[in-house]
Write an enzyme that holds these catalytic residues in place. Structure first.
Site, mmCIF file in Angstrom:
data_model
loop_
_atom_site.group_PDB
_atom_site.id
_atom_site.type_symbol
_atom_site.label_atom_id
_atom_site.label_comp_id
_atom_site.label_asym_id
_atom_site.label_seq_id
_atom_site.Cartn_x
_atom_site.Cartn_y
_atom_site.Cartn_z
ATOM 1 N N ASP A 46 0.610 3.973 0.152
ATOM 2 C CA ASP A 46 -0.684 4.596 0.454
ATOM 3 C C ASP A 46 -0.622 5.443 1.721
ATOM 4 O OD1 ASP A 46 -1.551 3.263 -1.754
ATOM 5 O OD2 ASP A 46 -2.589 1.683 -0.671
ATOM 6 N N ASP A 61 1.848 -1.856 -9.322
ATOM 7 C CA ASP A 61 1.289 -1.723 -7.973
ATOM 8 C C ASP A 61 0.951 -3.122 -7.460
ATOM 9 O OD1 ASP A 61 0.313 -0.549 -5.691
ATOM 10 O OD2 ASP A 61 -1.353 0.484 -6.666
ATOM 11 N N GLU A 113 3.399 -6.912 -3.889
ATOM 12 C CA GLU A 113 4.068 -7.444 -2.686
ATOM 13 C C GLU A 113 4.192 -8.984 -2.672
ATOM 14 O OE1 GLU A 113 3.055 -3.535 -2.462
ATOM 15 O OE2 GLU A 113 1.533 -5.100 -2.547
#
Length: 918
Positions: A585, A509, A512
């Site tokens: 999300d 997770d 990015e």
């Protein structure tokens, strides 16, 4: 988010940041936290240019076009105002792909830096597969070269323009720079008298030490009714809507810039967690694709007809404008007779998806966070108590020791190995999260080792970059460096990851990468990577390299014998080679349920078939009916996982009353019964890239009614489903494409094709159908997990078409190892014709020395649409006669006998045989 005031003491600073970061209200979508095009200088400059208005349009230097020794075509692009010419290279890949590369010519005048070419994304054999192009034919300032038997490439010299066209008709398919917008800002040195290159956004300053270096280009798709692709953004539209031009309200371009966007908007062109700069154009006359290998920020406009006043709008042509902050032109033009050809060509360049383990295609249960071992035991037992299968239980960041990855909170998880063994005893697995931000703690061995070895990304001043994420002060491994990826992979060994076992898999997770106090919640663009590369040049690929290193770690851990499972939030072109992704999300509302369909379909079209959305919505508390509807849709996602934020109420499937529990149970049971079909589709995806979950037009490319359908979808070639996306909906219109009939999955009722059917909305299912002419393999016995289904018998559901024919496939291997790569699998084709069902072996010969067999048999054959009143069937070999009886479509309680069924033919799936209707 903004950094807190500097005057706060360090402990208070950490508390403020973590409180702000974990607060849903603080982290929800705030438009002003993210740059728009007008706040992004390269985008603003490019978007304000009119077509054909550049003062310095590039042209081919006279006499520079030639065939190189490697079979490619090279040329110079120049203009008197440029400090250096550009070098152009054209090459071809079979069967219909054209590669265009453009970079600065470093041999004439050396700039202070070289532009970044993204490594390790294209397959390593791509140069070996490059075709030798014939000599171009040049006449009147135009050169033509044959790309294939039916395609030409036409290059206009001044101004430069490139067109891929049909050789016989001369009809264009794709063109580059037809509107004169190609611009390539040259690298240059900063001089004291120059205007500053710094850029400012909110409280952040980007020093931009290398100055502006953007690239702008226009690409036109001919014969296209719509264009698709460019994940990732939230949208309820599968087709990319125009962002500029007549009739278009003020809009942002589609942004490709990997961002941690919490509770994202369901209808926005803003960038989300991943970026794939690949677009598909499709219409009744043509299918084509354009892929630009560039990991810098991109902004892409889809232009409405009439946007270019100097060029008359052409029916069936869609113009697009591509803008990148940095990098080079490394672009691919794909042409196919149908859209599947375009997808196949794209994955032939970036790689076919990895073949998942069987368990990964089943249901996953996740929450931020399951509190402790007792909570894990309770959830695991709850599934058994309520007769709901699941395969994987997930642990989020709270399972660690103070957000130090590869560790355990020993007060909550004192016996992690025993916990995993108990789960594994039921054929189940576990997943833990490992993110890229490393806690800057001198007592944390991972941080100390990375610091000592110099393995972190550097800031603009050459120091280890220090940003804020879940652990507080954090640094980030420089995953562009192969040495560091190798180091990271070693951390997944059982020796290094204490408490891990062979049944523990990984979740990446925040890759990015997310930086809470960074500009736009990400790493500053002027941070520095291995090889003197600025972060702006590779930002969109950082998560890709992290995903790669993690998957390699699990591969090493299993000594190359165990297929990795790694879920990643960030992605780039090529991520399909390393595992699954999800849509991030999302929120517990009906709009996000609806937008999940085009989002997952788009990921499949752009090479990522193993994807899904968090069932129920990550953020917020879904009303019970929404949760039920989400499970009914999610059961068809390729990646099927329930997940929720820690501030939400618990939502395990049995917490909403017995009626809703039974409906959710039925949806999950249906997924498990279809696992043989899903696994067969994953095999197809691993071979040719065709996605598991598909837009209708991928299967029906000539049916215009499917081109803009955002609510229905195909699962493989055989099943069509459409969700219920509105609260309290009483009826729904479902378009069933094609000329053949469709059969209701629940009761076998036939419905005509090429017709929209108004159907009553049922509480216990969503509209779903099997296509006439197909055969779907199932396993209908209910077990705790997919592992416990391995030896169960199969059911074949045959849906006859108007010719009383049907066909389908079944692929089976051991579900976990790589032995299938050496021939250890069963691959059968089932064909029903002339009242006879035949099983053929379609596995290629001489694949390798490994063999796989199975004693599994077929226990039921259901025949939908059987016209005769046949009562018996004969099985060969053996001349065994069996009864044909009326039976239920499924084994759910209360199902009525509605379809002719051959019970207990007991033919083995590994054998050749026929079943003839007497």
């Amino acid at each position: 988010m903004d950094p807190p005031p500097r005057r706060l003491a360090a402990p208070l600073l950490l508390a403020v940041l973590l409180l702000a970061a974990s607060s849903p209200a603080a982290r929800a979508w705030k438009k002003d936290e993210f740059r728009n095009c007008n706040q992004t200088p390269f985008c603003k400059r490019a978007r304000t240019r009119a077509p054909h208005s550049l003062d310095a349009p590039l042209s081919l230097a006279s006499g520079s076009l030639s065939v190189s020794p490697d079979g490619s075509i090279s040329a110079e692009l120049s203009h008197p105002s440029r400090p250096r010419p550009l070098v152009l290279r054209l090459s071809a890949l079979p069967p219909h792909a054209l590669r265009l590369q453009i970079d600065e010519d470093y041999s004439t005048a050396t700039p202070p830096h070289r532009r970044f070419h993204v490594p390790d994304v294209l397959l390593p054999d791509i140069e070996a597969r490059t075709l030798h192009l014939p000599d171009p034919r040049t006449e009147g300032g135009v050169s033509t070269v044959a790309l294939s038997d039916d395609l030409d490439v036409v290059v206009r010299h001044d101004p430069f323009e490139l067109t891929v066209r049909r050789a016989r008709s001369g009809d264009p398919v794709l063109s580059f720079n037809s509107h004169g917008l190609f611009d390539f800002e040259p690298l240059r040195e900063s001089k004291p008298e120059d205007e500053t290159w710094e850029e400012h956004f909110r409280s952040h300053t980007d020093k931009r030490p290398r100055g502006p270096q953007s690239i702008t280009l226009d690409v036109s798709f001919y014969g296209a009714d719509f264009v698709y692709g460019l994940p990732e953004h939230g949208s309820t539209s599968l087709a990319l809507r125009p962002t500029r031009g007549p009739g278009v309200e003020e809009s942002e371009p589609y942004r490709l810039f990997n961002l941690d966007v919490f509770e994202y908007l369901h209808e926005s062109p803003f960038g989300l967690y991943g970026s794939i700069p690949f677009m598909i154009g499709h219409g009744a006359r043509a299918s084509s694709g354009f892929f630009w290998l560039n990991a810098a920020e991109m902004q892409i406009d889809v232009l409405a007809p009439g946007w270019d006043e100097a060029s008359a709008p052409e029916n069936g042509r869609i113009d697009t404008l591509w803008m990148a902050e940095a990098g080079v032109v490394d672009a691919f033009f794909f042409v196919g007779s149908e859209p599947k050809d375009v997808v196949k060509q794209y994955v032939s360049v970036t790689g076919t998806p990895s073949m998942p383990q069987q368990f990964a295609t089943a249901y996953h249960q996740c929450r931020w966070n399951y509190r402790d071992e007792a909570d894990v035991d309770g959830v695991d037992a709850g599934f058994d108590e309520h007769d709901i299968p699941y395969d994987v239980l997930w642990l989020d960041i709270e399972h660690t020791d103070g957000k130090r990855y590869f560790t355990w909170d020993h007060s909550a998880f004192p016996n992690p190995e025993e916990m995993q063994r108990k789960i594994a005893g039921k054929g189940r697995k576990m997943v833990t999260i490992v993110d890229p931000h490393i806690k800057r703690d001198g007592s944390f061995h991972l941080h100390q080792e990375a610091t000592d070895k110099g393995y972190y990304v550097k800031d603009a001043n050459g120091n280890d970059y220090d940003g804020w994420c879940w652990p507080g002060s954090s640094s980030y491994p420089d995953m562009l460096n192969p040495e560091i990826r190798e180091w990271w992979a070693d951390k997944f060994s059982y020796e290094n990851y204490k408490g891990s076992t062979p049944t523990l898999y990984i979740w990446n997770d925040m890759n990015e990468p997310s930086v809470f106090n960074g500009p736009e919640v990400t790493m500053p663009r002027d941070a520095m990577h291995y090889g003197d590369v600025e972060h702006r040049e590779l930002h969109n690929a950082y998560g890709y390299y992290f995903h790669m290193a993690t998957a390699d770690g699990l591969l090493k851990r299993g000594q190359g014998k165990d297929r990795p499972f790694v879920l990643s939030r960030a992605f780039f072109a090529g991520s399909q080679r390393y595992g699954a992704v999800w849509t991030g999300d999302n929120s517990a509302d009906w709009d996000h349920l609806k937008s999940s369909i085009p989002m997952v379909l788009t990921l499949g079209l752009t090479g990522l078939p193993f994807s899904g959305a968090d069932v129920g919505g990550f953020f917020g508390n879904p009303e019970p009916d929404l949760l039920v509807r989400w499970y009914q849709v999610g059961a068809f996602y390729p990646f099927f996982r329930g997940h929720a934020h820690h501030d939400t109420k618990r939502r395990e499937p049995w917490l909403f009353g017995e009626r809703r529990t039974s409906i959710i149970r039925e949806a999950i049971h249906m997924r498990y019964s279809l696992l043989p079909y899903f696994y067969t589709l994953f095999r197809e995806a691993s071979v040719n890239g065709i996605p598991v979950m598909r837009p209708l037009w991928l299967e029906f490319p000539d049916d215009k009614e499917t081109y803009n359908n955002d609510e229905a979808f195909m699962v493989g070639p055989s099943i069509l489903a459409q969700g219920i996306y509105e609260e309290g909906q009483k009826s729904v219109s479902v378009y069933l494409p094609g000329k053949e009939s469709w059969y209701d999955l629940r009761n076998g009722s036939p419905y005509k094709g090429s017709v929209s059917h108004k159907l009553q909305v049922l509480e216990d299912s969503i509209p779903s159908f099997q296509r006439a002419g197909t055969i779907v393999p199932r396993k209908d016995r209910f077990r705790r997990s997919s592992t416990q289904m391995v030896n169960d018998p199969y059911t074949l559901v045959i849906a006859l078409n108007s010719s009383s024919a049907a066909e389908g496939e079944l692929y089976v291997d051991d579900g976990k190892s790589f032995d299938y790569q050496q021939g250890a699998f069963i691959h059968r084709r089932f064909v029903y014709a002339d009242n006879k069902l035949t099983s053929f072996n379609i596995a290629p010969d001489n694949l390798g020395e490994k063999k796989f067999t199975s004693e599994c048999v077929i226990e039921r054959i259901i025949i939908l649409g059987l016209r005769s009143g046949a009562k018996k069937a004969v099985i060969e070999p053996g001349n065994q006669e069996v009864e044909i009886e009326s039976g239920p479509i499924s084994l759910r309680s209360g199902s009525s006998p509605v379809a002719p069924t051959i019970r207990r033919p007991n033919v083995r799936i590994a054998d050749d045989w026929t079943v003839r209707i007497a």
